[in-house]
Design a protein around this motif. Structure first.
Motif, PDB file in Angstrom:
ATOM      1  N   GLU A 125      -7.028  -1.313   1.958  1.00 27.16           N
ATOM      2  CA  GLU A 125      -6.206  -1.594   3.132  1.00 27.16           C
ATOM      3  C   GLU A 125      -5.108  -2.584   2.762  1.00 27.16           C
ATOM      4  O   GLU A 125      -5.269  -3.393   1.853  1.00 27.16           O
ATOM      5  CB  GLU A 125      -7.076  -2.226   4.231  1.00 27.16           C
ATOM      6  N   GLN A 126      -4.004  -2.532   3.512  1.00 29.66           N
ATOM      7  CA  GLN A 126      -2.913  -3.472   3.248  1.00 29.66           C
ATOM      8  C   GLN A 126      -3.393  -4.921   3.390  1.00 29.66           C
ATOM      9  O   GLN A 126      -2.984  -5.790   2.637  1.00 29.66           O
ATOM     10  CB  GLN A 126      -1.736  -3.206   4.197  1.00 29.66           C
ATOM     11  N   ASP A 127      -4.280  -5.170   4.338  1.00 27.92           N
ATOM     12  CA  ASP A 127      -4.761  -6.543   4.528  1.00 27.92           C
ATOM     13  C   ASP A 127      -5.447  -7.065   3.274  1.00 27.92           C
ATOM     14  O   ASP A 127      -5.221  -8.199   2.847  1.00 27.92           O
ATOM     15  CB  ASP A 127      -5.757  -6.601   5.703  1.00 27.92           C
ATOM     16  N   LEU A 128      -6.251  -6.225   2.706  1.00 29.88           N
ATOM     17  CA  LEU A 128      -6.953  -6.629   1.491  1.00 29.88           C
ATOM     18  C   LEU A 128      -5.958  -6.877   0.364  1.00 29.88           C
ATOM     19  O   LEU A 128      -6.043  -7.866  -0.374  1.00 29.88           O
ATOM     20  CB  LEU A 128      -7.942  -5.516   1.088  1.00 29.88           C
ATOM     21  N   ASN A 155      -2.001 -12.955  -2.220  1.00 37.36           N
ATOM     22  CA  ASN A 155      -1.956 -14.381  -1.870  1.00 37.36           C
ATOM     23  C   ASN A 155      -2.756 -15.212  -2.867  1.00 37.36           C
ATOM     24  O   ASN A 155      -2.298 -16.244  -3.345  1.00 37.36           O
ATOM     25  CB  ASN A 155      -2.526 -14.601  -0.464  1.00 37.36           C
ATOM     26  N   ASN A 205       9.610 -11.894   7.383  1.00 33.08           N
ATOM     27  CA  ASN A 205       8.591 -11.428   8.324  1.00 33.08           C
ATOM     28  C   ASN A 205       9.224 -10.751   9.528  1.00 33.08           C
ATOM     29  O   ASN A 205       8.824  -9.668   9.944  1.00 33.08           O
ATOM     30  CB  ASN A 205       7.729 -12.601   8.802  1.00 33.08           C
ATOM     31  N   SER A 249       0.826  -1.204   0.000  1.00 30.31           N
ATOM     32  CA  SER A 249       0.000   0.000   0.000  1.00 30.31           C
ATOM     33  C   SER A 249       0.864   1.260   0.000  1.00 30.31           C
ATOM     34  O   SER A 249       1.881   1.345   0.684  1.00 30.31           O
ATOM     35  CB  SER A 249      -0.882  -0.009   1.252  1.00 30.31           C
ATOM     36  N   ARG A 296       9.200  -2.642   2.996  1.00 22.90           N
ATOM     37  CA  ARG A 296       8.937  -4.068   3.073  1.00 22.90           C
ATOM     38  C   ARG A 296      10.071  -4.811   2.410  1.00 22.90           C
ATOM     39  O   ARG A 296      10.675  -4.332   1.449  1.00 22.90           O
ATOM     40  CB  ARG A 296       7.653  -4.343   2.287  1.00 22.90           C
ATOM     41  N   HIS A 345       9.033  -6.750  10.507  1.00 23.58           N
ATOM     42  CA  HIS A 345       8.530  -6.317  11.795  1.00 23.58           C
ATOM     43  C   HIS A 345       9.544  -5.426  12.517  1.00 23.58           C
ATOM     44  O   HIS A 345       9.208  -4.380  13.059  1.00 23.58           O
ATOM     45  CB  HIS A 345       8.210  -7.557  12.644  1.00 23.58           C
ATOM     46  N   THR A 381      -2.898  -7.789   0.648  1.00 24.88           N
ATOM     47  CA  THR A 381      -2.197  -9.043   0.923  1.00 24.88           C
ATOM     48  C   THR A 381      -3.062 -10.232   0.519  1.00 24.88           C
ATOM     49  O   THR A 381      -2.575 -11.199  -0.083  1.00 24.88           O
ATOM     50  CB  THR A 381      -1.855  -9.129   2.422  1.00 24.88           C
ATOM     51  N   ALA A 382      -4.315 -10.134   0.818  1.00 21.38           N
ATOM     52  CA  ALA A 382      -5.228 -11.227   0.457  1.00 21.38           C
ATOM     53  C   ALA A 382      -5.251 -11.424  -1.056  1.00 21.38           C
ATOM     54  O   ALA A 382      -5.171 -12.552  -1.563  1.00 21.38           O
ATOM     55  CB  ALA A 382      -6.636 -10.920   0.967  1.00 21.38           C
TER      56      ALA A 382
END
Lengths: 347, 347
Positions: A171-174, A180, B180, A142, B137, B184, A176-177
């Motif tokens: 969002e970063q989560d989305l 993936n 990872n 993102s 990242r 972090h 990433t999903a």
DNA sequence: ATTAGCACTCTCCAGTCCCGAGTGCTAACG
DNA sequence: CGTTAGCACTCGGGACTGGAGAGTGCTAAT
């Protein structure tokens, strides 16, 4: 079509002389320089024959002789002896390579620089790649609201990135999903295979997948944009480029977008070094220049092309040996990283 | 040090005439060309004064006058009117940009090409970046046994990669675990901050972290390696480069590694366009050339530099307007991706 | 087959000459 | 006084010329 022993020898001498003097060579100068066991008159007769048969030519009555394309060709095929590079030189080159960083474009630049320097001509080295790029992994990072960075890692360790704009905040989560899912669905596939795939995708995923596919496709057809070129200034200092017109001409030829045209068998599978002399190249623009090209890389796998560009008056044995050695060396280095252990061809 | 109205006007005319004829301009030609309400003798008197004061000069007795650096400087400061680019031109440029792909280096190349074309001189555009690169990242992708590809994504969407060799075979799972952990521990940090960090790392993690740190550091100090340059051939065709010596001279100057020297205030924070004329640049090599430079990017944030390089005989108003417009446009585009919505400065 | 000899050719360079564009000065003009 | 016409002077550049030098091709002798 073969030459008598003596004429062949003479041609060879004419070429060596011309290659380092850059001026037409005459019969008299010839016997003096090489202490030939003949008179200049004999040489003149022989030269006349060589000219008849097309191996050398006259810029105009009463200047010395100059080798023709055909002359160089015969020399390269039959006359010159391609001796190995001095091990001193090899060591120096190896050394430079091992000091270099590990970024791919750094190697390529280095190779071009080393090559250009060694042969005193312009050198072009393309980035290595396989015939067909395959996706290894895709990442989305993102940046802000509606934009993200798309990073595409391809099989042979090529990486490309681009900014991607979404119609809505992400969002970063989305992200990433999505990555993936795409990694799972498309890992190992080529551009074409991705476009043929039947996997169900959401609107957003499709947006990303499409960008990925474009990146793969453009990598496959691109290529020379990412070549490194060095030694242009060196070659421009040679006497054949005394007039600015000739200089502009060469600069034209070496323009990035022209490279794919002039270096035709770029990544042809053939092993070994190819030499194209003057008008042997179909491109008109190349008629005054010669090319020494070789593929480098692992057999059948990842690889690229390297080429030397210069006037036809070029030191062919040295150039060919250097290109051969350097392409081998690059191949070994690539093997080290991507493949089976190096084949240890050369000591 | 100010000029009389008439002399100023005359200087202005001399410059425009010289800029497009490239030959010294004489008094007679002047009155004819511009239908001046004076005789050539008067012009000669005025010219003599202008020369006394250093605004123009004589190549040798009895050739016309040529503007000096000081003359150009006065012209740029006080005489020329910098008019906006025709909206037609602006539209064309915008259009080209919106058609371009979204890869960063593609923009930069495009910007250089557009700029070079518009001003008919050489143009250099550096890749955008912030003052200090920060890690966003890190990814590790297995290539084979002991080697992996390290992909470093930095804050301003710069991406770099390199091959990393490990002392032992590495599974992808292990690589993922390492990345990872590093993400972090080091996300958002700069090279210096990483090196000062006290986080406990395994041997392998330290190996990777070190490589990451090096990538960040080299990005910070590098810069001009990744600049795009276009229009070299265009500028070499100008009459000042009629001799091959002059051509080589310019090529020397434009060598990649020389750019940081000649473009000194590259990414200085100052807004606006800077002009350096001939000997105003401290680099001796630049004494025959002028530079028009501007920073581009978001205020205080991400950004780069763009510059036009050409002979001092240059169309300054056009060049300055174009650089100004293009740097603004690039800024807007960067904002769109990385920052608050564009400031809508220009219609 | 090789060579000496010689007339011929052509480039390159230096010298010469002349033309044109431009200057700087002086003297005249409103 | 600023402006202008007139004129002598100065260069650079192009055209021409005349060797000098390097090289050729041919012929006749070895």
């Amino acid at each position: 079509m073969s030459l008598t022993e003596r004429r062949a020898r003479l041609l060879s001498l004419i070429i060596s002389e011309y290659v380092d003097s850059a001026t037409p060579v005459g019969s008299e100068a010839m016997v003096r320089r090489f202490e030939l066991p003949f008179s200049s008159a004999t040489i003149r007769n022989e030269m006349a024959r060589l000219e008849e048969e097309g191996y050398i030519s006259h810029p105009h009555t009463s200047a010395g002789r100059v080798p023709s394309d055909k002359g160089y060709r015969y020399y390269v095929e039959a006359l010159m002896e391609e001796r190995d590079l001095p091990s001193q030189t090899k060591q120096t080159i190896r050394h430079q390579f091992h000091q270099a960083g590990r970024e791919e474009d750094e190697w390529v630049h280095l190779a071009a620089a080393v090559l250009a320097r060694a042969v005193e001509n312009a050198a072009v080295v393309t980035m290595p790649r396989t015939a067909e790029s395959r996706l290894k992994r895709v990442e989305l990072v993102s940046i802000q609201d509606t934009s993200a960075l798309l990073v595409v890692v391809m099989q042979q360790a090529r990486v490309k990135q681009q900014v991607l704009i979404f119609p809505e905040p992400m969002e970063q989560d989305l992200l990433t999903a999505i990555s993936n899912h795409l990694n799972h669905a498309f890992g190992g596939l080529s551009a074409i295979e991705i476009s043929r795939s039947q996997v169900q995708l959401t609107q957003l995923e499709w947006h990303v997948a499409n960008a990925v596919r474009e990146v793969l496709a453009s990598t496959d057809q691109g290529g020379f944009d990412e070549a490194a070129m060095e030694g242009v200034r060196t070659v421009l200092q040679k006497p054949e480029f005394a007039t600015s017109e000739k200089m502009l001409n060469l600069l034209d030829v070496l323009e990035r977008r022209n490279l794919p045209k002039i270096i035709p068998l770029a990544e042809a599978p053939g092993e070994g070094v190819t030499v194209m002399i003057g008008a042997e190249n179909e491109q008109d623009a190349m008629h005054d220049y010669s090319l020494v090209i070789s593929r480098y890389g692992t057999p059948g796998g990842i690889g690229g092309a390297m080429a030397v560009v210069g006037p036809t008056r070029m030191h062919y044995p040295r150039t060919i040996s250097t290109v051969r050695f350097l392409s081998q060396l690059m191949g070994e280095m690539l093997s080290t990283f991507y493949d089976e252990p190096p084949a240890a061809k050369d000591g």
